[in-house]
Design an enzyme around this catalytic site. Structure first.
Site, PDB file in Angstrom:
ATOM      1  N   VAL A 310       0.842  -1.199   0.000  1.00 45.62           N
ATOM      2  CA  VAL A 310       0.000   0.000   0.000  1.00 45.62           C
ATOM      3  C   VAL A 310       0.876   1.249   0.000  1.00 45.62           C
ATOM      4  O   VAL A 310       0.635   2.201  -0.746  1.00 45.62           O
ATOM      5  CB  VAL A 310      -0.949   0.014   1.218  1.00 45.62           C
ATOM      6  CG1 VAL A 310      -1.737   1.321   1.270  1.00 45.62           C
ATOM      7  CG2 VAL A 310      -1.903  -1.179   1.169  1.00 45.62           C
ATOM      8  N   GLN A 313       2.318   1.837  -3.452  1.00 49.24           N
ATOM      9  CA  GLN A 313       1.311   2.340  -4.382  1.00 49.24           C
ATOM     10  C   GLN A 313       1.016   3.812  -4.122  1.00 49.24           C
ATOM     11  O   GLN A 313       0.817   4.592  -5.050  1.00 49.24           O
ATOM     12  CB  GLN A 313       0.025   1.522  -4.255  1.00 49.24           C
ATOM     13  CG  GLN A 313      -1.158   2.063  -5.036  1.00 49.24           C
ATOM     14  CD  GLN A 313      -0.944   2.067  -6.530  1.00 49.24           C
ATOM     15  OE1 GLN A 313      -0.131   1.315  -7.054  1.00 49.24           O
ATOM     16  NE2 GLN A 313      -1.665   2.928  -7.232  1.00 49.24           N
ATOM     17  N   GLU A 314       1.020   4.202  -2.854  1.00 47.01           N
ATOM     18  CA  GLU A 314       0.677   5.575  -2.502  1.00 47.01           C
ATOM     19  C   GLU A 314       1.799   6.570  -2.786  1.00 47.01           C
ATOM     20  O   GLU A 314       1.552   7.666  -3.286  1.00 47.01           O
ATOM     21  CB  GLU A 314       0.288   5.647  -1.016  1.00 47.01           C
ATOM     22  CG  GLU A 314      -1.026   4.962  -0.669  1.00 47.01           C
ATOM     23  CD  GLU A 314      -2.240   5.758  -1.132  1.00 47.01           C
ATOM     24  OE1 GLU A 314      -2.188   6.399  -2.193  1.00 47.01           O
ATOM     25  OE2 GLU A 314      -3.252   5.723  -0.417  1.00 47.01           O
ATOM     26  N   SER A 315       3.033   6.198  -2.456  1.00 45.84           N
ATOM     27  CA  SER A 315       4.114   7.195  -2.523  1.00 45.84           C
ATOM     28  C   SER A 315       5.410   6.677  -3.121  1.00 45.84           C
ATOM     29  O   SER A 315       6.384   7.416  -3.175  1.00 45.84           O
ATOM     30  CB  SER A 315       4.411   7.707  -1.114  1.00 45.84           C
ATOM     31  OG  SER A 315       4.993   6.661  -0.330  1.00 45.84           O
TER      32      SER A 315
END
Length: 486
Positions: A310, A313-315
């Site tokens: 996660v 995917q976010e940063s």
């Protein structure tokens, strides 16, 4: 006084009685294969140890073939016992041995040669044989281009059969069959330039290509073929008939399609550049934050690799980033979410990861109890991205369409409709960029797959050292781009 004549009637009686017992014994039928399985309470299955069939991770046994055959065993009401074969020859040798496996579930493709050894079930998965080469090298485009190349395939595979047939037309084709490797090894050897070419089925390439950034499809070698389970040629029809009934049932009720989606529905989302970049960041960025992912995941009873996926995917595992919408930090938290999760500084990676873990765990807890794993995790990830309100809207749309609102395979079809007025105008929460959570979940699943793979030493053999994650191809110079990814 002894009389031989008096003995004759007695002998005759004994002969008659003995004959009757023999006749009665002959009338007792030998139990069928299916009856023996049920009497023993165990279904013995032989398979291959590979990501596409069967392997063990920290959560236990897994793999597409394992999950499918486990459902079959459950259907029979018996225990599943898995045996792994050293190679394909060993697999066929084990099948049908006394007290040995009665079923082979190993991604087997039917062929005339194999039909002499075993009998095949109804098909359950369609695959295409593909010629694999290394990016940056000359790309073969026809069978004739295989002449003069160093080719290796699995010993006893249908790919070896294909090459044998081609050799009749092109005698210059030379190839090596090995019983000491698996598909993962063959792809690694192409990736590292140890061999020129190999042949693998499309599903196995799809599951493994992201781990080997240099491998490419040269061309498809023939038409699509079907994978099936196999039973020994000498067995009766009882087990095979039961298998076929089971496969027909899971095809009709959607179980098979959901299983395909779980293992193959997200495998092609990264592409070459994404795979190479992720592999680089895995070594260069993850080590700085790994302890925080592990600590927060343990606190919230999550898998740290999922939490790390996660974060990527976010940063892309960058702590000091801010999006144009105002979300910030490694886990890209909104101001409201950060406050609710007790995060005072979103740019502090430890706080950000902790906040993201708490938020994901909170969402999972709030979901409808009818949503079971693994769908529960995919739903939670989608809600993490788009919000629980829009997710509920998509579930209601799925239900109206006669789909299952508790299955990710069905709900992900509805989410993109939330960006279409004819659909979102009828929902409670209105418009949403519904395609985003679908891609969000698919990407995270792929990152999670890779993280799981590289943290499992048994999957990569000696390539993975304890505490030193390795991704094939990472330490090499980035290969040339003149041959675009297919």
């Amino acid at each position: 006084m002894f009389s031989p004549m008096a003995l004759r009637p007695r002998c005759a009686k004994w002969l008659i009685v003995t004959g009757l017992f023999l006749m009665l014994g002959a009338c007792v039928e030998k139990p069928s294969t299916l009856e023996r399985v049920k009497e023993d309470g165990v279904l013995r299955v032989v398979t291959r140890n590979s990501p596409a069939t069967y392997f063990q991770d920290r959560n236990g046994e897994t793999g597409f073939e394992y999950e499918l055959v486990k459902r079959f065993a459950d259907d029979l009401g018996v225990e599943l016992k898995i045996e792994t074969a050293d190679n394909l020859d060993d697999l066929f040798d084990q099948l049908g041995q006394p007290k040995g496996p009665v079923l082979a579930a190993a991604g087997l493709v039917s062929s005339e040669q194999r039909k002499q050894q075993v009998r095949f079930s109804h098909p359950y998965l369609e695959v295409t044989p593909q010629v694999i080469y290394r990016n940056g090298r000359s790309r073969p485009t026809t069978a004739q281009d295989l002449v003069g190349k160093h080719i290796m395939v699995l010993k006893g595979s249908t790919h070896a059969e294909q090459l044998a047939e081609l050799k009749l037309k092109y005698p210059g084709i030379e190839y090596e069959e090995s019983d000491a490797v698996e598909v993962v090894d063959l792809l690694r050897m192409v990736d590292e330039g140890q061999i020129d070419l190999t042949l693998v089925d499309s599903n196995e390439l799809a599951m493994n290509q992201v781990y080997f950034p240099n491998v490419r499809v040269a061309f498809d070698l023939g038409d699509a073929r079907s994978q099936s389970w196999a039973v020994a040629a000498g067995d009766d029809n009882s087990l095979l008939n039961e298998i076929n009934s089971f496969l027909d049932k899971v095809e009709k009720n959607g179980t098979l399609q959901r299983l395909k989606d779980r293992y193959y529905g997200h495998v092609d989302v990264l592409g070459y550049v994404g795979a190479y970049t992720f592999a680089q960041h895995l070594q260069q960025r993850l080590p700085k934050y790994e302890k925080h992912f592990k600590a927060s995941a343990k606190q919230e009873k999550l898998d740290w690799r999922l939490l790390a996926a996660v974060g990527y995917q976010e940063s892309m595992w960058q702590a000091e980033v801010t999006s144009k919408t105002g979300v910030r930090g490694l886990m890209m938290l909104t101001q409201n979410t950060a406050q609710a999760m007790g995060v005072s500084n979103r740019l502090d990676p430890k706080q950000s990861i902790s906040g993201g873990a708490k938020y994901l765990a909170y969402i999972k807890e709030q979901l409808d109890d009818k949503i079971e794993e693994p769908d529960r995790t995919w739903f939670a990830l989608a809600a993490y991205n788009v919000g629980t309100g829009h997710l509920d809207d998509a579930r209601k749309l799925a239900e109206k369409e006669g789909l299952n609102p508790n299955k990710w395979l069905d709900v992900k079809k509805m989410l993109p409709r939330l960006s279409q007025k004819q659909w979102y105008s009828k929902t409670r929460y209105g418009y949403a960029r519904g395609g985003e959570p679908v891609h969000f979940v698919a990407n995270i699943r792929r990152y999670y797959d890779i993280l799981t793979w590289v943290t499992q030493p048994q999957l990569e053999g000696d390539q993975v050292a304890e505490g030193n994650l390795h991704v094939p191809g990472v330490n090499k110079t980035k290969p040339p781009e003149e041959n675009p990814p297919l």
